[in-house]
Design a protein around this motif. Structure first.
Motif, PDB file in Angstrom:
ATOM      1  N   LYS A  24      -9.713   6.163  31.842  1.00  0.00           N
ATOM      2  CA  LYS A  24     -10.149   7.022  30.734  1.00  0.00           C
ATOM      3  C   LYS A  24      -8.969   7.807  30.166  1.00  0.00           C
ATOM      4  O   LYS A  24      -8.835   7.969  28.954  1.00  0.00           O
ATOM      5  N   MET A  25      -8.097   8.312  31.058  1.00  0.00           N
ATOM      6  CA  MET A  25      -6.919   9.046  30.595  1.00  0.00           C
ATOM      7  C   MET A  25      -5.995   8.147  29.786  1.00  0.00           C
ATOM      8  O   MET A  25      -5.466   8.549  28.738  1.00  0.00           O
ATOM      9  N   ALA A  26      -5.779   6.906  30.260  1.00  0.00           N
ATOM     10  CA  ALA A  26      -4.902   5.983  29.546  1.00  0.00           C
ATOM     11  C   ALA A  26      -5.446   5.678  28.159  1.00  0.00           C
ATOM     12  O   ALA A  26      -4.687   5.634  27.178  1.00  0.00           O
ATOM     13  N   SER A  27      -6.752   5.486  28.067  1.00  0.00           N
ATOM     14  CA  SER A  27      -7.360   5.217  26.764  1.00  0.00           C
ATOM     15  C   SER A  27      -7.293   6.450  25.864  1.00  0.00           C
ATOM     16  O   SER A  27      -6.953   6.350  24.678  1.00  0.00           O
ATOM     17  N   GLY A  28      -7.599   7.613  26.427  1.00  0.00           N
ATOM     18  CA  GLY A  28      -7.581   8.846  25.655  1.00  0.00           C
ATOM     19  C   GLY A  28      -6.204   9.212  25.159  1.00  0.00           C
ATOM     20  O   GLY A  28      -6.051   9.820  24.091  1.00  0.00           O
ATOM     21  N   ARG A  29      -5.169   8.818  25.891  1.00  0.00           N
ATOM     22  CA  ARG A  29      -3.806   9.170  25.497  1.00  0.00           C
ATOM     23  C   ARG A  29      -3.341   8.449  24.236  1.00  0.00           C
ATOM     24  O   ARG A  29      -2.360   8.854  23.622  1.00  0.00           O
ATOM     25  N   ASN A  30      -4.023   7.375  23.837  1.00  0.00           N
ATOM     26  CA  ASN A  30      -3.654   6.709  22.585  1.00  0.00           C
ATOM     27  C   ASN A  30      -3.813   7.677  21.414  1.00  0.00           C
ATOM     28  O   ASN A  30      -2.944   7.775  20.544  1.00  0.00           O
ATOM     29  N   ALA A  31      -4.934   8.407  21.423  1.00  0.00           N
ATOM     30  CA  ALA A  31      -5.175   9.376  20.355  1.00  0.00           C
ATOM     31  C   ALA A  31      -4.195  10.541  20.456  1.00  0.00           C
ATOM     32  O   ALA A  31      -3.675  11.031  19.447  1.00  0.00           O
ATOM     33  N   VAL A  32      -3.935  10.995  21.684  1.00  0.00           N
ATOM     34  CA  VAL A  32      -3.002  12.105  21.880  1.00  0.00           C
ATOM     35  C   VAL A  32      -1.593  11.706  21.436  1.00  0.00           C
ATOM     36  O   VAL A  32      -0.888  12.474  20.765  1.00  0.00           O
ATOM     37  N   ARG A  33      -1.194  10.491  21.799  1.00  0.00           N
ATOM     38  CA  ARG A  33       0.147   9.996  21.439  1.00  0.00           C
ATOM     39  C   ARG A  33       0.327   9.971  19.922  1.00  0.00           C
ATOM     40  O   ARG A  33       1.370  10.392  19.399  1.00  0.00           O
ATOM     41  N   ASN A  34      -0.691   9.495  19.216  1.00  0.00           N
ATOM     42  CA  ASN A  34      -0.607   9.438  17.753  1.00  0.00           C
ATOM     43  C   ASN A  34      -0.617  10.844  17.139  1.00  0.00           C
ATOM     44  O   ASN A  34       0.124  11.136  16.198  1.00  0.00           O
ATOM     45  N   LYS A  35      -1.447  11.704  17.710  1.00  0.00           N
ATOM     46  CA  LYS A  35      -1.546  13.071  17.205  1.00  0.00           C
ATOM     47  C   LYS A  35      -0.226  13.812  17.335  1.00  0.00           C
ATOM     48  O   LYS A  35       0.166  14.595  16.455  1.00  0.00           O
ATOM     49  N   LEU A  36       0.486  13.565  18.437  1.00  0.00           N
ATOM     50  CA  LEU A  36       1.749  14.259  18.696  1.00  0.00           C
ATOM     51  C   LEU A  36       2.954  13.539  18.089  1.00  0.00           C
ATOM     52  O   LEU A  36       4.088  13.984  18.247  1.00  0.00           O
ATOM     53  N   GLY A  37       2.715  12.410  17.424  1.00  0.00           N
ATOM     54  CA  GLY A  37       3.797  11.692  16.766  1.00  0.00           C
ATOM     55  C   GLY A  37       4.814  11.109  17.717  1.00  0.00           C
ATOM     56  O   GLY A  37       6.013  11.086  17.425  1.00  0.00           O
ATOM     57  N   MET A  38       4.364  10.610  18.858  1.00  0.00           N
ATOM     58  CA  MET A  38       5.287  10.074  19.853  1.00  0.00           C
ATOM     59  C   MET A  38       5.797   8.678  19.510  1.00  0.00           C
ATOM     60  O   MET A  38       6.779   8.213  20.080  1.00  0.00           O
ATOM     61  N   GLY A  39       5.111   7.975  18.636  1.00  0.00           N
ATOM     62  CA  GLY A  39       5.509   6.604  18.344  1.00  0.00           C
ATOM     63  C   GLY A  39       4.685   5.616  19.144  1.00  0.00           C
ATOM     64  O   GLY A  39       3.537   5.886  19.505  1.00  0.00           O
ATOM     65  N   ASP A  40       5.282   4.467  19.461  1.00  0.00           N
ATOM     66  CA  ASP A  40       4.534   3.392  20.114  1.00  0.00           C
ATOM     67  C   ASP A  40       4.254   3.642  21.586  1.00  0.00           C
ATOM     68  O   ASP A  40       3.305   3.101  22.138  1.00  0.00           O
ATOM     69  N   THR A  41       5.110   4.412  22.251  1.00  0.00           N
ATOM     70  CA  THR A  41       4.925   4.662  23.682  1.00  0.00           C
ATOM     71  C   THR A  41       4.994   6.157  23.982  1.00  0.00           C
ATOM     72  O   THR A  41       5.599   6.930  23.243  1.00  0.00           O
ATOM     73  N   TRP A  42       4.395   6.533  25.071  1.00  0.00           N
ATOM     74  CA  TRP A  42       4.311   7.928  25.493  1.00  0.00           C
ATOM     75  C   TRP A  42       5.695   8.496  25.771  1.00  0.00           C
ATOM     76  O   TRP A  42       6.528   7.867  26.422  1.00  0.00           O
TER      77      TRP A  42
END
Length: 304
Positions: free
Chosen positions: A35-53
């Motif tokens: 669940k955390m791995a899936s949820g981090r996709n939205a967090v990663r995009n929100k924080l502008g991290m790019g393709d990877t965390w």
């Protein structure tokens, strides 16, 4: 995580969560991590991290160590493989260890999913499953390594072949052995430096905000059978096969002050009674006393 054993306790102080034991607990944590791995996709995009965390102190990477992989339930294995496939982009890196590498125990496709593969002394038939077809012909021969027999006869203990990015030649690698004192010092230094916790953004996106305060709740406490393992260790180091409650309580406090603090004899008796050791028994003449009550190491060993 370990579905069947209770090892690596000495590293507990540097882990975000205490060691996770038992099949059901491992399965639950793996489900939460997916669940955390899936949820981090939205967090990663929100924080502008790019393709990877991008790991930071506020949004750390998460490393998931699973020992004795083959003893996970089938559902837990499926969750682990799912995490392995989706976790890297989200900064979650699963690591599995085990003593067998048969297709029945691991599954035919799992080896190709790992970015990095390490083989210590093994059977010939295990090599293609872990290191891939053609590995034997290329010179990867962990089956020629001789495992340790005991502390004195170490043979090729700690030596291995590694395949992964930039590690595609059949070179023999090895690790140095660290004694218990060195590990305890390293762990103490790491605790003093502080450690990150699961970030709130990830927990919110995964629907796991109830874990947000877990850092305070999940500090190591002397519970379940850990006190038995620690008691056996202090008795073994002292060369004692029997011990009275008073010196045992003092030894445990000295052994791990962070966990046992000012452990009283009464608290010691209760903790040991709660895990099935029972009340102190006559242990024969000791410490200038005539047949006082205490604990025998063989009685403690039965419970491990």
């Amino acid at each position: 995580m370990d579905p069947i054993k209770d090892g690596l306790r000495e590293f507990e102080g540097v882990m975000a969560a205490p060691p996770i034991r038992g099949g059901k607990a491992c399965e639950k944590w793996l489900a939460d991590l997916v669940k955390m791995a899936s949820g981090r996709n939205a967090v990663r995009n929100k924080l502008g991290m790019g393709d990877t965390w991008v790991a930071t102190a506020k949004h750390p990477a998460i490393f998931v160590f699973v020992d004795e992989f083959i003893f996970l339930s089938q559902r837990a294995k499926e969750l682990f493989i799912e995490l392995l496939r989706i976790g890297k982009q989200s900064g979650i890196y699963p690591i599995a260890a085990g003593q067998d590498a048969t297709s029945d125990s691991m599954g035919d496709a799992i080896a190709d999913t790992f970015t990095l593969r390490i083989m210590l002394a093994s059977r010939h038939d295990d090599i293609p499953l872990v290191l891939g077809r053609g590995a034997i012909g290329a010179g990867f021969r962990p089956d020629r390594l001789i495992p340790a027999q005991n502390r004195d006869i170490k043979n090729d203990a700690g030596q291995s072949y590694i395949k992964g990015p930039g590690l595609d030649r059949p070179l023999l690698y090895g690790w140095n052995e660290h004694d218990h004192a060195a590990i305890k010092k390293a762990v103490a230094d790491r605790i003093a430096a502080g450690r990150p916790w699961f970030d709130r953004d990830t927990l919110a996106a995964a629907g796991l905000l109830h874990l947000a305060d877990g850092q305070a709740e999940m500090k190591r406490i002397p519970g379940d059978r850990q006190i038995v393992f620690d008691a056996i260790e202090v008795m073994t180091e002292a060369g004692a096969s029997r011990i009275r409650p008073e010196p045992l309580a003092e030894a445990l406090c000295e052994f791990d002050p962070e966990v046992y603090g000012d452990l009283t004899v009464g608290e010691l008796r209760k903790l040991l009674k709660d895990v099935g050791v029972g009340a102190p028994v006559p242990i024969g003449d000791i410490d200038g006393m005539r047949n006082p009550r205490g604990y025998k190491i063989e009685a403690l060993t039965v419970l491990t």
